[in-house]
Design a protein around this motif. Structure first.
Motif, PDB file in Angstrom:
ATOM      1  N   LYS A  96       0.697  -1.477   0.156  1.00 43.42           N
ATOM      2  CA  LYS A  96       0.108   0.017   0.029  1.00 43.42           C
ATOM      3  C   LYS A  96       0.703   1.291   0.059  1.00 43.42           C
ATOM      4  O   LYS A  96       0.529   2.209  -0.418  1.00 43.42           O
ATOM      5  CB  LYS A  96      -0.857   0.173   1.283  1.00 43.42           C
ATOM      6  N   ALA A  97       2.185   1.182   0.884  1.00 40.08           N
ATOM      7  CA  ALA A  97       3.022   2.363   0.640  1.00 40.08           C
ATOM      8  C   ALA A  97       3.317   2.726  -0.675  1.00 40.08           C
ATOM      9  O   ALA A  97       3.272   3.771  -1.230  1.00 40.08           O
ATOM     10  CB  ALA A  97       4.060   2.143   1.631  1.00 40.08           C
ATOM     11  N   LEU A  98       3.660   1.555  -1.564  1.00 37.52           N
ATOM     12  CA  LEU A  98       4.096   1.576  -2.906  1.00 37.52           C
ATOM     13  C   LEU A  98       2.930   2.183  -3.858  1.00 37.52           C
ATOM     14  O   LEU A  98       3.308   3.283  -4.377  1.00 37.52           O
ATOM     15  CB  LEU A  98       4.597   0.393  -3.359  1.00 37.52           C
ATOM     16  N   GLU A  99       1.726   1.906  -3.336  1.00 35.92           N
ATOM     17  CA  GLU A  99       0.591   2.255  -4.210  1.00 35.92           C
ATOM     18  C   GLU A  99       0.610   3.813  -4.087  1.00 35.92           C
ATOM     19  O   GLU A  99       0.070   4.356  -5.000  1.00 35.92           O
ATOM     20  CB  GLU A  99      -0.586   1.413  -4.140  1.00 35.92           C
ATOM     21  N   THR A 100       0.578   4.395  -2.778  1.00 36.45           N
ATOM     22  CA  THR A 100       0.356   5.661  -2.370  1.00 36.45           C
ATOM     23  C   THR A 100       1.298   6.674  -3.180  1.00 36.45           C
ATOM     24  O   THR A 100       0.977   7.514  -3.719  1.00 36.45           O
ATOM     25  CB  THR A 100       0.441   5.654  -0.872  1.00 36.45           C
ATOM     26  N   VAL A 101       2.471   6.144  -3.179  1.00 32.77           N
ATOM     27  CA  VAL A 101       3.477   6.777  -3.995  1.00 32.77           C
ATOM     28  C   VAL A 101       3.484   6.993  -5.334  1.00 32.77           C
ATOM     29  O   VAL A 101       3.272   8.054  -5.880  1.00 32.77           O
ATOM     30  CB  VAL A 101       5.008   6.311  -3.713  1.00 32.77           C
ATOM     31  N   LEU A 102       2.845   5.821  -6.062  1.00 33.71           N
ATOM     32  CA  LEU A 102       2.613   5.934  -7.490  1.00 33.71           C
ATOM     33  C   LEU A 102       1.369   6.758  -7.952  1.00 33.71           C
ATOM     34  O   LEU A 102       1.541   7.606  -8.772  1.00 33.71           O
ATOM     35  CB  LEU A 102       2.140   4.636  -8.021  1.00 33.71           C
ATOM     36  N   ASP A 103       0.365   6.850  -6.748  1.00 32.81           N
ATOM     37  CA  ASP A 103      -0.989   7.502  -7.003  1.00 32.81           C
ATOM     38  C   ASP A 103      -0.453   9.140  -6.943  1.00 32.81           C
ATOM     39  O   ASP A 103      -1.066   9.784  -7.608  1.00 32.81           O
ATOM     40  CB  ASP A 103      -1.752   6.948  -6.003  1.00 32.81           C
ATOM     41  N   GLN A 104       0.381   9.237  -6.300  1.00 33.82           N
ATOM     42  CA  GLN A 104       1.012  10.898  -6.052  1.00 33.82           C
ATOM     43  C   GLN A 104       1.565  11.300  -7.381  1.00 33.82           C
ATOM     44  O   GLN A 104       1.196  12.286  -7.771  1.00 33.82           O
ATOM     45  CB  GLN A 104       1.555  11.299  -4.767  1.00 33.82           C
ATOM     46  N   PHE A 105       2.439  10.424  -7.837  1.00 37.10           N
ATOM     47  CA  PHE A 105       3.444  11.016  -8.965  1.00 37.10           C
ATOM     48  C   PHE A 105       3.120  10.477 -10.340  1.00 37.10           C
ATOM     49  O   PHE A 105       3.472  11.112 -11.166  1.00 37.10           O
ATOM     50  CB  PHE A 105       4.805  10.508  -8.521  1.00 37.10           C
ATOM     51  N   ASP A 106       2.082   9.738 -10.527  1.00 35.30           N
ATOM     52  CA  ASP A 106       1.971   9.178 -11.695  1.00 35.30           C
ATOM     53  C   ASP A 106       1.109  10.128 -12.521  1.00 35.30           C
ATOM     54  O   ASP A 106       1.554  10.279 -13.738  1.00 35.30           O
ATOM     55  CB  ASP A 106       0.720   7.752 -11.644  1.00 35.30           C
ATOM     56  N   PRO A 107       0.183  10.908 -12.122  1.00 35.73           N
ATOM     57  CA  PRO A 107      -0.499  11.866 -13.025  1.00 35.73           C
ATOM     58  C   PRO A 107       0.487  12.946 -13.638  1.00 35.73           C
ATOM     59  O   PRO A 107       0.323  13.160 -14.874  1.00 35.73           O
ATOM     60  CB  PRO A 107      -1.573  12.494 -11.933  1.00 35.73           C
ATOM     61  N   LEU A 108       1.692  13.236 -12.979  1.00 33.61           N
ATOM     62  CA  LEU A 108       2.580  14.262 -13.587  1.00 33.61           C
ATOM     63  C   LEU A 108       3.073  13.728 -14.611  1.00 33.61           C
ATOM     64  O   LEU A 108       3.533  14.260 -15.751  1.00 33.61           O
ATOM     65  CB  LEU A 108       3.543  14.543 -12.564  1.00 33.61           C
TER      66      LEU A 108
END
Length: 216
Positions: A143-155
């Motif tokens: 879940k920690a990895l998924e949270t990081v991806l969710d934050q930076f993926d849109p950019l």
């Protein structure tokens, strides 16, 4: 619609509208107008704009306005490097562990990705690309990895759109390499490809911007 589903739907629709250029860099976003456009209340729109601000796609100016961010090459590079590391980790920890169904879903998503690239359907290509990379991430369940991806993926999606608009065929080949290496259980080679895929992204490009008038 369930409130959490509505909130996520509004977020994805605004994110995609920024990525595909419906809203240009520098363009002002007004929550009332967005709510009317989407047919929702202002609350999920405001929540979505906060999330997009955290991802770097919008910039809120206190007491003034919220605007679509310009493309900052350094910010894209930083986000790209973080995403590459996260996907490398997910692939490293799931290679040899995925089920046949996982592998076949990745292959099918890559087939759809190739068809979308050939057809020039960049939106469909982005969706298929996201599905390919999300399968190992979801299977890992970090879940920690998924949270990081969710934050930076849109950019990074804006940079992906530039790449796929120019030529996405190289990505078809890289995806195929990744999938077959994961199917074969080759951890080091699969992790290396997963990392390198993200470093083929451009960090900058010429993009249109909305006219910025002082005092708007």
């Amino acid at each position: 619609m369930d409130r959490s589903l509505l909130r996520d739907d509004v977020y994805r629709r605004l994110r995609d509208a920024i990525v595909d250029g419906t809203f240009l860099p520098g363009e002002q976003l007004k929550d009332g107008e967005l709510a009317e456009w989407l047919g929702v209340s202002r609350t999920p729109v405001r929540e979505a704009l906060l999330r997009l601000g955290g991802s770097g796609l919008v910039v809120a100016l206190p007491g003034r306005s919220t605007r679509v961010s310009t493309i900052d090459p350094r910010a894209v590079r930083d986000a790209r490097d973080v995403i590459a590391a996260m996907h490398e980790l997910a692939v490293r920890q799931t290679t040899g562990q995925l089920s046949d169904d996982h592998i076949e879903r990745m292959r099918e998503a890559n087939r759809r990705f190739a068809e979308a690239v050939d057809a020039g359907d960049i939106g469909a290509a982005l969706d298929a690309d996201e599905e390919i990379h999300r399968i190992p991430v979801t299977a890992l369940g970090n879940k920690a990895l998924e949270t990081v991806l969710d934050q930076f993926d849109p950019l990074v999606r804006r940079a992906e759109r530039m790449r796929f608009s120019a030529d996405g065929h190289m990505s078809v080949e890289l995806h195929a390499q990744l999938i077959e290496l994961m199917a074969a259980g080759d951890v080091e080679a699969a992790a290396s490809v997963a990392f390198n895929i993200w470093h083929t992204l451009p960090a900058e490009a010429d993009v249109p911007t909305a006219d910025l008038q002082s005092g708007e």
